[in-house]
Design an enzyme around this catalytic site. Structure first.
Site, PDB file in Angstrom:
ATOM      1  N   ARG A  60       0.834  -1.210   0.000  1.00  0.00           N
ATOM      2  CA  ARG A  60       0.000   0.000   0.000  1.00  0.00           C
ATOM      3  C   ARG A  60       0.873   1.267   0.000  1.00  0.00           C
ATOM      4  O   ARG A  60       0.546   2.252  -0.648  1.00  0.00           O
ATOM      5  CB  ARG A  60      -0.918  -0.026   1.232  1.00  0.00           C
ATOM      6  N   HIS A  64       0.593   4.403  -2.547  1.00  0.00           N
ATOM      7  CA  HIS A  64       0.423   5.786  -2.103  1.00  0.00           C
ATOM      8  C   HIS A  64       1.583   6.670  -2.576  1.00  0.00           C
ATOM      9  O   HIS A  64       1.403   7.865  -2.791  1.00  0.00           O
ATOM     10  CB  HIS A  64       0.274   5.855  -0.580  1.00  0.00           C
ATOM     11  N   ASN A  92      -2.932   8.675   4.790  1.00  0.00           N
ATOM     12  CA  ASN A  92      -1.625   8.115   5.116  1.00  0.00           C
ATOM     13  C   ASN A  92      -1.469   7.784   6.586  1.00  0.00           C
ATOM     14  O   ASN A  92      -0.472   7.200   6.985  1.00  0.00           O
ATOM     15  CB  ASN A  92      -0.523   9.114   4.742  1.00  0.00           C
ATOM     16  N   HIS A 190      -6.564  -5.954  -2.145  1.00  0.00           N
ATOM     17  CA  HIS A 190      -7.336  -6.044  -0.905  1.00  0.00           C
ATOM     18  C   HIS A 190      -7.640  -7.495  -0.521  1.00  0.00           C
ATOM     19  O   HIS A 190      -8.400  -7.737   0.410  1.00  0.00           O
ATOM     20  CB  HIS A 190      -8.607  -5.198  -1.006  1.00  0.00           C
TER      21      HIS A 190
HETATM   22  C1  HEM Z   1      -8.979   1.585  -5.959  1.00  0.00           C
HETATM   23  C2  HEM Z   1      -8.861   2.484  -5.009  1.00  0.00           C
HETATM   24  C3  HEM Z   1      -8.433   2.136  -3.618  1.00  0.00           C
HETATM   25  C4  HEM Z   1      -9.026   2.549  -2.477  1.00  0.00           C
HETATM   26  C5  HEM Z   1     -10.227   3.465  -2.380  1.00  0.00           C
HETATM   27  C6  HEM Z   1      -8.307   1.963  -1.379  1.00  0.00           C
HETATM   28  C7  HEM Z   1      -8.594   2.181  -0.043  1.00  0.00           C
HETATM   29  C8  HEM Z   1      -8.002   1.528   1.004  1.00  0.00           C
HETATM   30  C9  HEM Z   1      -8.326   1.737   2.391  1.00  0.00           C
HETATM   31  C10 HEM Z   1      -9.333   2.739   2.920  1.00  0.00           C
HETATM   32  C11 HEM Z   1      -7.589   0.877   3.118  1.00  0.00           C
HETATM   33  C12 HEM Z   1      -7.626   0.672   4.628  1.00  0.00           C
HETATM   34  C13 HEM Z   1      -6.853   1.722   5.368  1.00  0.00           C
HETATM   35  C14 HEM Z   1      -7.095   1.587   6.851  1.00  0.00           C
HETATM   36  O1  HEM Z   1      -8.242   1.734   7.260  1.00  0.00           O
HETATM   37  O2  HEM Z   1      -6.137   1.305   7.600  1.00  0.00           O
HETATM   38  C15 HEM Z   1      -6.785   0.123   2.197  1.00  0.00           C
HETATM   39  C16 HEM Z   1      -5.905  -0.858   2.555  1.00  0.00           C
HETATM   40  C17 HEM Z   1      -5.039  -1.463   1.669  1.00  0.00           C
HETATM   41  N1  HEM Z   1      -4.904  -1.169   0.338  1.00  0.00           N
HETATM   42 FE1  HEM Z   1      -6.159  -0.065  -0.775  1.00  0.00          FE
HETATM   43  N2  HEM Z   1      -7.302   1.183  -1.866  1.00  0.00           N
HETATM   44  C18 HEM Z   1      -7.330   1.274  -3.229  1.00  0.00           C
HETATM   45  C19 HEM Z   1      -6.433   0.702  -4.111  1.00  0.00           C
HETATM   46  C20 HEM Z   1      -5.328  -0.014  -3.708  1.00  0.00           C
HETATM   47  C21 HEM Z   1      -4.229  -0.362  -4.570  1.00  0.00           C
HETATM   48  C22 HEM Z   1      -4.092   0.046  -6.031  1.00  0.00           C
HETATM   49  C23 HEM Z   1      -3.360  -1.082  -3.810  1.00  0.00           C
HETATM   50  C24 HEM Z   1      -2.033  -1.690  -4.178  1.00  0.00           C
HETATM   51  C25 HEM Z   1      -1.524  -1.762  -5.378  1.00  0.00           C
HETATM   52  C26 HEM Z   1      -3.934  -1.188  -2.482  1.00  0.00           C
HETATM   53  C27 HEM Z   1      -3.403  -1.901  -1.442  1.00  0.00           C
HETATM   54  C28 HEM Z   1      -3.915  -1.945  -0.173  1.00  0.00           C
HETATM   55  C29 HEM Z   1      -3.424  -2.837   0.859  1.00  0.00           C
HETATM   56  C30 HEM Z   1      -2.388  -3.921   0.662  1.00  0.00           C
HETATM   57  C31 HEM Z   1      -4.122  -2.515   2.033  1.00  0.00           C
HETATM   58  C32 HEM Z   1      -3.927  -3.139   3.416  1.00  0.00           C
HETATM   59  C33 HEM Z   1      -2.907  -2.315   4.175  1.00  0.00           C
HETATM   60  C34 HEM Z   1      -2.495  -2.872   5.529  1.00  0.00           C
HETATM   61  O3  HEM Z   1      -2.766  -4.043   5.834  1.00  0.00           O
HETATM   62  O4  HEM Z   1      -1.860  -2.115   6.285  1.00  0.00           O
HETATM   63  N3  HEM Z   1      -5.109  -0.514  -2.456  1.00  0.00           N
HETATM   64  N4  HEM Z   1      -7.049   0.547   0.915  1.00  0.00           N
HETATM   65  C1  LIG Z   2       2.700   7.212   9.241  1.00  0.00           C
HETATM   66  C2  LIG Z   2       2.448   8.585   9.706  1.00  0.00           C
HETATM   67  O1  LIG Z   2       3.276   9.468   9.607  1.00  0.00           O
HETATM   68  N1  LIG Z   2       1.275   8.795  10.227  1.00  0.00           N
HETATM   69  C3  LIG Z   2       0.897  10.107  10.701  1.00  0.00           C
HETATM   70  C4  LIG Z   2      -0.266  10.597   9.896  1.00  0.00           C
HETATM   71  O2  LIG Z   2      -0.701  11.839  10.383  1.00  0.00           O
HETATM   72  C5  LIG Z   2      -1.064  11.877  11.746  1.00  0.00           C
HETATM   73  C6  LIG Z   2      -1.480  13.269  12.077  1.00  0.00           C
HETATM   74  O3  LIG Z   2      -2.302  13.780  11.102  1.00  0.00           O
HETATM   75  C7  LIG Z   2       0.077  11.431  12.638  1.00  0.00           C
HETATM   76  O4  LIG Z   2      -0.351  11.375  13.985  1.00  0.00           O
HETATM   77  C8  LIG Z   2       0.559  10.062  12.179  1.00  0.00           C
HETATM   78  O5  LIG Z   2       1.692   9.684  12.915  1.00  0.00           O
END
Ligand code: HEM
Ligand SMILES: CC(=O)N[C@H]1CO[C@H](CO)[C@@H](O)[C@@H]1O
Ligand SMILES: *[C@@H]1O[C@H](CO)[C@@H](O)[C@H](O)[C@H]1NC(C)=O
Ligand SMILES: *[C@@H]1O[C@H](CO)[C@@H](O)[C@H](O)[C@H]1NC(C)=O
Ligand SMILES: *[C@@H]1O[C@H](CO)[C@@H](O)[C@H](O)[C@H]1NC(C)=O
Ligand SMILES: *[C@@H]1O[C@H](CO)[C@@H](O)[C@H](O)[C@H]1NC(C)=O
Ligand SMILES: *[C@@H]1O[C@H](CO)[C@@H](O)[C@H](O)[C@H]1NC(C)=O
Ligand SMILES: *[C@@H]1O[C@H](CO)[C@@H](O)[C@H](O)[C@H]1NC(C)=O
Ligand SMILES: *[C@@H]1O[C@H](CO)[C@@H](O)[C@H](O)[C@H]1NC(C)=O
Length: 323
Positions: A60, A64, A92, A190
């Protein structure tokens, strides 16, 4: 009047050199850091073997990075007294795994000081992390340079939020020259990883501002998620592919087809004919190898978004600080 041959050759050479300097190459560090990929993989492995949940986080992080000012390592930069960096932007806040990038950069600097960009390191670490949990492997052409700008407002506007519908998602990807197919394929990420309750609170509890939930999600799944995430719980974690969130499989597509995709952006893939067809194909029959093959191709494309090459940007000494 004919252009003298020698002049023509010179022009062609210049054009070719210019075009070449703009593109990434598999063997970019062959002379300057021949053991780069071994160092990156070995260092990444020490982290992933004890904390495999960092693999999705690193994948991810690469996404980003690439969606904001291209894959230029700008996501890695810390805010300073006069700059609020991408890291500080809402999408982020849940990024994890910066310690892996820092450790890999230190290991690389010991062997090849000042030669390898943080943007290339992040692209390699994301690939190796996924591969180390037995996910797909994709080639990472190299030669990215590091950007000198990291702006939290840009991150907020360039990254697609989880409440986007299919029109908005397609536009967000098109702005990065990625296709509708890339969208449905890369959303397959995902299949691994977790989300925080805060990412779905409004979908569960206040979808249209009247205390309702999103009718496009399976109501049984809404009920189950409500038990995991109370309205005021922002920090609990939910697996996006419950039960196999560390296995890079095709489950994502059957989950989405059952209207159990966690975000509106996941469910939205059912509302466009191209993305819906892909979801249906991959949910009804086992086509894992075709998904993994598609995924690798789309990752290579994503890794090339707006890269800085040649003498643009810099090679950062410390990934979290502009030189
Ligand atoms: C299509 C649009 C996308 C949206 C709206 C989206 C949104 C999100 C959101 C909201 C999360 C959870 C964040 C959280 O609550 O901690 C997430 C997690 C994740 N996303 Fe996406 N995402 C998108 C596309 C992608 C793409 C293109 C990739 C990689 C190429 C990706 C890889 C991941 C991964 C691996 C996680 C899990 C992260 C973790 O376990 O820490 N996503 N995504
Ligand atoms: C990974 C990281 O830097 N996270 C930061 C994102 O922004 C908040 C404040 O807006 C910080 O508290 C987090 O540490
Ligand atoms: C990366 O390291 C792992 C674990 O040490 C090893 O199994 C794998 O073959 C390595 N991959 C590459 C591409 O070198
Ligand atoms: C960047 O920020 C992280 C987390 O806040 C911190 O651990 C790290 O030491 C910082 N980097 C530098 C070079 O100060
Ligand atoms: C921000 O502060 C750093 C030192 O902390 C300085 O090097 C840099 O020039 C400043 N940038 C701007 C735009 O003022
Ligand atoms: C950050 O980006 C926004 C949106 O593009 C822009 O308005 C703002 O001026 C930028 N901030 C800095 C410090 O460059
Ligand atoms: C998505 O939302 C935008 C803006 O609200 C709207 O114009 C568009 O029609 C919507 N698309 C779909 C498929 O619902
Ligand atoms: C998309 O492609 C066009 C045409 O090749 C190019 O001008 C533009 O910079 C690209 N945009 C991105 C984000 O890569
Ligand atoms: C639900 O959404 C509405 C409109 O956005 C807002 O006014 C209200 O405070 C929200 N309720 C809760 C409990 O968050």
């Amino acid at each position: 009047m004919a252009i003298p041959k020698l002049v023509l050759v010179c022009i062609l050479l210049l054009v070719f050199r210019h075009a070449n300097s703009q593109s990434l190459k598999a063997n970019f560090y062959r002379r300057t850091c021949p053991s780069l990929e071994t160092i990156v993989n070995a260092t990444t492995a020490t982290f992933i073997s004890s904390a495999p949940s960092l693999a999705p986080a690193l994948l991810r992080m690469h996404f980003h990075d690439c969606f904001v000012r291209g894959c230029d390592g700008s996501v890695l930069i810390n805010s300073t007294s006069n700059n609020t960096a991408e890291k500080a932007a809402i999408p982020n806040q849940s990024l994890r795994g910066f310690q892996v990038i820092d450790a890999v950069k230190s290991a690389v600097e010991r062997q090849c000081p000042g030669r390898v960009s943080c943007a290339d390191i992040l692209a390699l670490v994301a690939r190796d992390a996924v591969s180390l949990i037995n996910g797909p492997f994709w080639p990472v052409p190299l030669g990215r340079r590091d950007g000198r700008v990291s702006n939290s407002t840009e991150a907020l506007f360039q990254l697609p939020p989880p409440f986007f519908n299919s029109t908005q998602l397609i536009a967000s990807f098109a702005a990065k020259n990625l296709t509708v197919k890339d969208l449905v394929v890369l959303s397959g990420s995902h299949t691994i990883g977790v989300a925080h309750c805060s990412s779905i609170t409004s979908r569960l509890y206040n979808f249209t501002g009247r205390g309702d939930s999103d009718p496009s999600m399976d109501p049984n799944y809404v009920a189950a998620l409500k038990r995991r995430c109370s309205p005021t719980d922002a920090n609990s974690i939910i697996q996006m592919d419950p039960g196999s969130s560390q296995v890079f499989d095709e489950d994502y597509y059957s989950i989405v087809s059952k209207r159990r995709g966690l975000f509106q952006s996941d469910g939205a893939l059912l509302t466009n004919s191209v993305t819906n067809a892909y979801v249906q194909q991959h949910s009804t029959s086992s086509r894992l190898s075709s998904f993994l093959n598609d995924f690798s191709k789309s990752m290579v494309k994503m890794g090339k978004i707006e890269v800085l090459t040649g003498s643009a940007g810099e090679i950062r000494r410390v990934c979290s600080v502009i030189n």
